[in-house]
Design an enzyme around this catalytic site. Sequence first.
Site, mmCIF file in Angstrom:
data_model
loop_
_atom_site.group_PDB
_atom_site.id
_atom_site.type_symbol
_atom_site.label_atom_id
_atom_site.label_comp_id
_atom_site.label_asym_id
_atom_site.label_seq_id
_atom_site.Cartn_x
_atom_site.Cartn_y
_atom_site.Cartn_z
ATOM 1 N N ARG A 27 7.050 -8.031 -5.923
ATOM 2 C CA ARG A 27 7.487 -9.415 -5.721
ATOM 3 C C ARG A 27 6.626 -10.377 -6.521
ATOM 4 O O ARG A 27 7.101 -11.427 -6.970
ATOM 5 C CB ARG A 27 7.419 -9.737 -4.222
ATOM 6 N N ARG A 28 5.347 -10.002 -6.725
ATOM 7 C CA ARG A 28 4.399 -10.911 -7.384
ATOM 8 C C ARG A 28 4.058 -10.431 -8.793
ATOM 9 O O ARG A 28 3.713 -9.271 -9.002
ATOM 10 C CB ARG A 28 3.128 -11.030 -6.554
ATOM 11 N N GLY A 64 6.138 10.934 8.348
ATOM 12 C CA GLY A 64 5.137 11.958 8.633
ATOM 13 C C GLY A 64 3.765 11.337 8.795
ATOM 14 O O GLY A 64 3.619 10.111 8.803
ATOM 15 N N GLU A 86 4.038 -2.802 12.457
ATOM 16 C CA GLU A 86 5.439 -2.767 12.879
ATOM 17 C C GLU A 86 5.603 -2.789 14.396
ATOM 18 O O GLU A 86 6.580 -3.324 14.919
ATOM 19 C CB GLU A 86 6.132 -1.533 12.293
ATOM 20 N N LYS A 95 5.925 6.184 17.477
ATOM 21 C CA LYS A 95 4.494 6.524 17.515
ATOM 22 C C LYS A 95 3.627 5.293 17.280
ATOM 23 O O LYS A 95 2.480 5.235 17.740
ATOM 24 C CB LYS A 95 4.166 7.638 16.513
ATOM 25 N N SER A 134 0.813 -1.212 0.000
ATOM 26 C CA SER A 134 0.000 0.000 0.000
ATOM 27 C C SER A 134 0.851 1.268 0.000
ATOM 28 O O SER A 134 0.584 2.212 -0.758
ATOM 29 C CB SER A 134 -0.955 0.000 1.197
ATOM 30 N N TRP A 135 1.907 1.301 0.822
ATOM 31 C CA TRP A 135 2.695 2.530 0.908
ATOM 32 C C TRP A 135 3.639 2.682 -0.279
ATOM 33 O O TRP A 135 3.788 3.774 -0.825
ATOM 34 C CB TRP A 135 3.472 2.573 2.220
#
Length: 332
Positions: free
Chosen positions: A32-33, A135, A280, A190, A11-12
């Site tokens: 990768r796919r 950010g 994460e 965060k 997504s990012w």
Amino acid sequence: MSKVAVIGAGSWGTTFSKVLADGGSDVMLWSRREEVASEINNSHRNAGYLPGVNLPAGIVASTDIEKVLAGASQVYISVPSQSLRSNLEQWGKLIPKESIVVSLMKGVEQKTGLRMSQVIAQHGIGEDRVVVISGPNLALEIAAEQPAASVAASSSTDSAMAVAKASTNSYFTTFTNNDVIGTEFGGILKNLIAVAIGIVNGVGYGQNTKASIMTRGLSEISRFAEAFGAKPETMVGLAGLGDLIATSESPLSRNHKAGEMLGQGFSKKEVLEKLSQTAEALVSVSTVLELARDKNIAMPIVEQVELVIEGKMNPKDIAPHLTHMSDTPQGE
């Protein structure tokens, strides 16, 4: 237009490819796919990660890492933090010698405690070529072209400026600073507070509790970051407070969602199975606490989060312990 490469079609990575393409760059995106690459090239979509989002024709996807990296003036890396080292060992030598390498990742390496920029530097990339972007950046909102901002940090002003120029367009603005440590730790830490707020949200506590955790959490993560050399002002900027606000309350945040499920009684294993992408905080919390202990930094909120993640504390018992370290009144 200059060619830039983006490594990672989640997504990012896909969203940032769109940001760069809309800013005027020719973008090659490594997936990768094969089926993801084909969908991006043929339909200009990546529905599995960005449903309903049309991608610019200026993005070309490929599973051929050598082809993607060849001739790129800037290389943006968006892979899971724990796999960065193994990825670089496979294709790091293919990165052009003069290209700027940009970390879009927010994590610390479990085995070493290193930030992503440090892992990149260990693979022959000079500090002046490494840039970190962080950010208040929720991928789906940015992919929908909702206005947002970020910060590019580097020890080299020229490198930070080049990346900020490439990643600024009509809906996305990238600022610069030279505080790599603070910018990276802001994005890492965060996530842990976002999990805490997700937990109390899942339990059913209200805004007072969440606001208390957010503000005390900011103080906690700022102490940590500054102990490692971060600048105080970075922690109240886009990479610190800005990212904390966006991540702590949004249903689009994987870390907030993970915390919410923990608060509802799901185990760590069940949460990991239900999430389609990595949260994460679940993999970095123990490493962060080890780093904190090495410098005698008190992190009561993060410590309680770890206990809930590991099933050693009932989520309903967490809030009374989150915002203070003892029964003795303390200064704010």
